[in-house]
Each structure stands twice: as structure tokens, then as C-alpha cells.
Design a protein around this motif. Structure first.
Motif: not given
Length: 217
Positions: A161-165, A93-98, A32-48
Motif C-alpha cells: 500500500p505504501q508503494a502503490a501511489p 518507482a517502488g517495491e513491486v511484488h508481482a 504477493i502479500r495480503p494487503g497489497d494493492r492491485v494496480l491496472l495500467t491503461k484499461g481494457v480491452p486494448v488488443e480486443g
């Protein structure tokens, strides 16, 4: 993975799976590097949501329409607690750091775990976090914070950032949400939750919010 479960009166079967991956395809949180975007899939709380509907269904059906409760029960399969499709789609789809899957302690705990593992800070926009329905309604009914409620089924992805979209678009092709909820910062910036133009430290939960549901019962 470890957990504490009270009141056990029978043995539990524990399974473990190990796999191999080519070294160049291994995704490590240290990337992970500063500037990376944080993406979240689906939403929360699925199991909850599924737990509340399945374990407290009688109470919920006394307050809400039965189809709404039935929808919550089905959350284990739709949108589902598997993250395999979106994880594979992201990597293709693209470069993933974590990547990190929120489980016990909810999304907030997973964000702290991600930051601490990578030695970084995070700035997360609260308004961008999808609170799934009927999970949000059920959390309000029981007085639980959705950000601290068991969130298996969601996936956090850190990408340049360039890979997130492109990653988000690939995941949405499966009919799944993928939302940009924030950015990676240097460690000294801390882990914050932005709301209404202000920032507060990301909340910490000593135990999953779902456990309060059973304490009160």
C-alpha cells in the motif's frame, strides 16, 4: 504461452527470447502479500478493441462514425500493446511484488491466474476498472464482456500500500492510466468482483470472448 488456432493453412513462425536479470531484481508472484494493492495500467480491452475494429470494420462503420472505428484500429499502437515502459517505471518507482500481463481470456482470466499462481485471494472493484472507448462500445455492439476479451496492452501490478501511489504516479508521467482496482486477500477469501455494495465470484471464461465474434460470423 500456448494457444489453439483453428483453420491454419500455412506455417507459423514461432519466436522465443530469453534474458537474464539480477537475482534481487527478479519479480515473482510468490512475493504477493495480503494487503497489497492491485494496480491496472491503461484499461481494457486494448488488443480486443483493435481486433474488432480491424476484423469487423465494415460492420462497425455501418453503425458508428468512421473516425471512431479508425481510433479502434489504432489501439495496437496507441495506447499500444507493449507494456515495457510501465513495467520499467513501476520497478524504478517502488517495491513491486508481482506483475502480470492480461492476454487471452481478458482481465478476469489474468486476475484468476495471478491469484492461483500466488495462492491468494483478490477483491476487485468493478467500477474502478477502466473500460476503454471505443472498446466498450464495440463490445456492447457484439455482445462481448470486456472483462473476458483479449486485453494485451494492460499490466497488473501488485505492490504494498505504501508503494502503490508512487508507482501509479510514475506510470502516469508517460500519459498512461494506472488505477488502483482492488486488494490482495488471504486465499480463503476467494477472487471476487465488487459492484454496488455486493460481491460476486470473479467470472471465468472458458475461451476468450473475441472468439465468439468469429463464431457468429
Amino acid at each position: 504461452h500456448t494457444e489453439i488456432t483453428a483453420g491454419l493453412e500455412r506455417p507459423i513462425l514461432v519466436g522465443q527470447m530469453l534474458g537474464e536479470v539480477e537475482e534481487q531484481r527478479l519479480i515473482r508472484k510468490e512475493n504477493i502479500r495480503p494487503g497489497d494493492r492491485v494496480l491496472l495500467t491503461k484499461g481494457v480491452p486494448v488488443e480486443g478493441t483493435a481486433i474488432m475494429a480491424r476484423e469487423m470494420g465494415a460492420e462497425l462503420e455501418g453503425e458508428f462514425p468512421a473516425p471512431l472505428v479508425a481510433r479502434g484500429r489504432a489501439f495496437l499502437d496507441d495506447p499500444g500493446i507493449s507494456i515495457v515502459r510501465e513495467a520499467l517505471a513501476a520497478c524504478e518507482a517502488g517495491e513491486v511484488h508481482a506483475m502480470h500481463d492480461p492476454t487471452e481470456g481478458g482481465l478476469a482470466t489474468a486476475l484468476w491466474e495471478l491469484a492461483e499462481a500466488a495462492g491468494c485471494g483478490l477483491r476487485v472493484q468493478k467500477e474502478q476498472i477502466p473500460i476503454l472507448e471505443p472498446g466498450g462500445t464495440f463490445c456492447r455492439h457484439f455482445g462481448l464482456d470486456p472483462l473476458g476479451t483479449i486485453a494485451s496492452g494492460a499490466l497488473l501490478i501488485c505492490a504494498p500500500p505504501q508503494a502503490a501511489p508512487g508507482i501509479s504516479a510514475a506510470i502516469r508521467q508517460f500519459g498512461l492510466k494506472c488505477v488502483d482496482i482492488g486488494e490482495v486477500l488471504p486465499a480463503e477469501e476467494g477472487v471476487t468482483l465488487q459492484q454496488g455494495g455486493g460481491a460476486l465470484p470473479m467470472p471465468r471464461f472458458g475461451q476468450d470472448e473475441i472468439t465468439r465474434l468469429f463464431d457468429s460470423s
